[in-house]
Design an enzyme around this catalytic site. Sequence first.
Site, PDB file in Angstrom:
ATOM      1  N   GLU A   1       0.855  -1.200   0.000  1.00 36.65           N
ATOM      2  CA  GLU A   1       0.000   0.000   0.000  1.00 36.65           C
ATOM      3  C   GLU A   1       0.882   1.237   0.000  1.00 36.65           C
ATOM      4  OE1 GLU A   1      -3.360   0.196   2.926  1.00 36.65           O
ATOM      5  OE2 GLU A   1      -3.074   2.359   2.728  1.00 36.65           O
TER       6      GLU A   1
ATOM      7  N   HIS B   1       2.071   4.727  -1.858  1.00 35.51           N
ATOM      8  CA  HIS B   1       1.343   5.673  -2.710  1.00 35.51           C
ATOM      9  C   HIS B   1       2.233   6.609  -3.514  1.00 35.51           C
ATOM     10  CE1 HIS B   1      -2.317   4.240  -0.925  1.00 35.51           C
ATOM     11  NE2 HIS B   1      -1.890   4.530   0.274  1.00 35.51           N
TER      12      HIS B   1
ATOM     13  N   HIS C   1      -9.269   0.985  -0.497  1.00 33.23           N
ATOM     14  CA  HIS C   1      -8.526   1.925   0.361  1.00 33.23           C
ATOM     15  C   HIS C   1      -9.507   2.832   1.111  1.00 33.23           C
ATOM     16  CE1 HIS C   1      -5.803   5.194   1.501  1.00 33.23           C
ATOM     17  NE2 HIS C   1      -4.862   4.254   1.444  1.00 33.23           N
TER      18      HIS C   1
ATOM     19  N   ASP D   1       2.208   1.852   3.832  1.00 30.45           N
ATOM     20  CA  ASP D   1       1.395   3.050   3.599  1.00 30.45           C
ATOM     21  C   ASP D   1       2.265   4.297   3.480  1.00 30.45           C
ATOM     22  OD1 ASP D   1      -0.880   4.458   3.029  1.00 30.45           O
ATOM     23  OD2 ASP D   1      -1.622   4.555   5.080  1.00 30.45           O
TER      24      ASP D   1
HETATM   25 ZN    ZN Z   1      -2.894   4.246   2.146  1.00 30.81          ZN
END
Ligand code: ZN
Length: 316
Positions: free
Chosen positions: A8, A10, A161, A279
Amino acid sequence: MVQKIALEEHFLAPGHETYWRTTVGNVDPKHAANLLAKLTDFGEMRLKSMDEAGIARSVLSIAGPSVQIERDVATARRVAREANDFLAREIQKRPDRYSGFAHLAVQDPRGAADELERCMRDLKFCGAMINGHTLGQYLDHPSLYPFWERAEALGAPIYIHPTDPITPAPALEGVHGLRRATWEWGFETGSHALRLVFSGLFDRFPRAKVVLGHLGETLPFLLWRFDSRAKLYGVKLAKPPSEYIKHNIVVTTSGMCSAEPLDCSLAALGHDRVMFAADYPFESAQEAGEFLDRVPLAEPLRTDIASGNAKKYLGL
Ligand code: ZN
């Protein structure tokens, strides 16, 4: 340090900053500028952070909400496709370090199915990430059946998400500290996933694959209760809800550096259903990496969570 695949992580593509800005309205401008610099970097900063956390490969996905809040369908389709092409070009520069999830305008279900297929077949992406509801519409909506049919046929994992709800829950009114990542997103995203289960979507598409972050947005903790109430309330499903959650949903460790929920997810879902994610850049990749390096686990299981399960699940 165990070698990791992170699921995850980004980025932002050109033209997507305006959508993303809606999420940082009340964030310190300096912090927002720092996040933007990291989201748009595919070089030194990102690779250094990956190296420090022991992340061998990042599966990149666009930072939300992007076209999930685009009201013009033609624009949504176009900018999603452009973002996918942009990501593919960045991956081509570092194919040893980066993979990708497609960004899809599900406002157009058949167009989204076609774009998913293009991204899987031509761009070699690993599946897609959908940034929660799209203008209030969740992925259980019957208009999305053609999309799920294609995703199932392609074996494409669909990562859901977190995002802001259309209307904040009255229970959170006036308690700013409970909004967003503290509690609001977990309820919003867990509810989204439960809509898929309780609507019978997985009876219709039994091989559909869904990924949730944050160790399953509290779902693994509540399996018994879902089954118990579904029976009591006469929910019409072929199997108890927990069976779909165990079979159709896998989870990642994004934003969760704590042994107890990890143990709960492993016990509730199975050792092959939990995968690593950091993340980046919203959470510290280093903290996430150190957590997985140090949390008490048998070494083969640590390796499976770090990379083995993702290799099998995403076909990497
Ligand atoms: Zn995220």
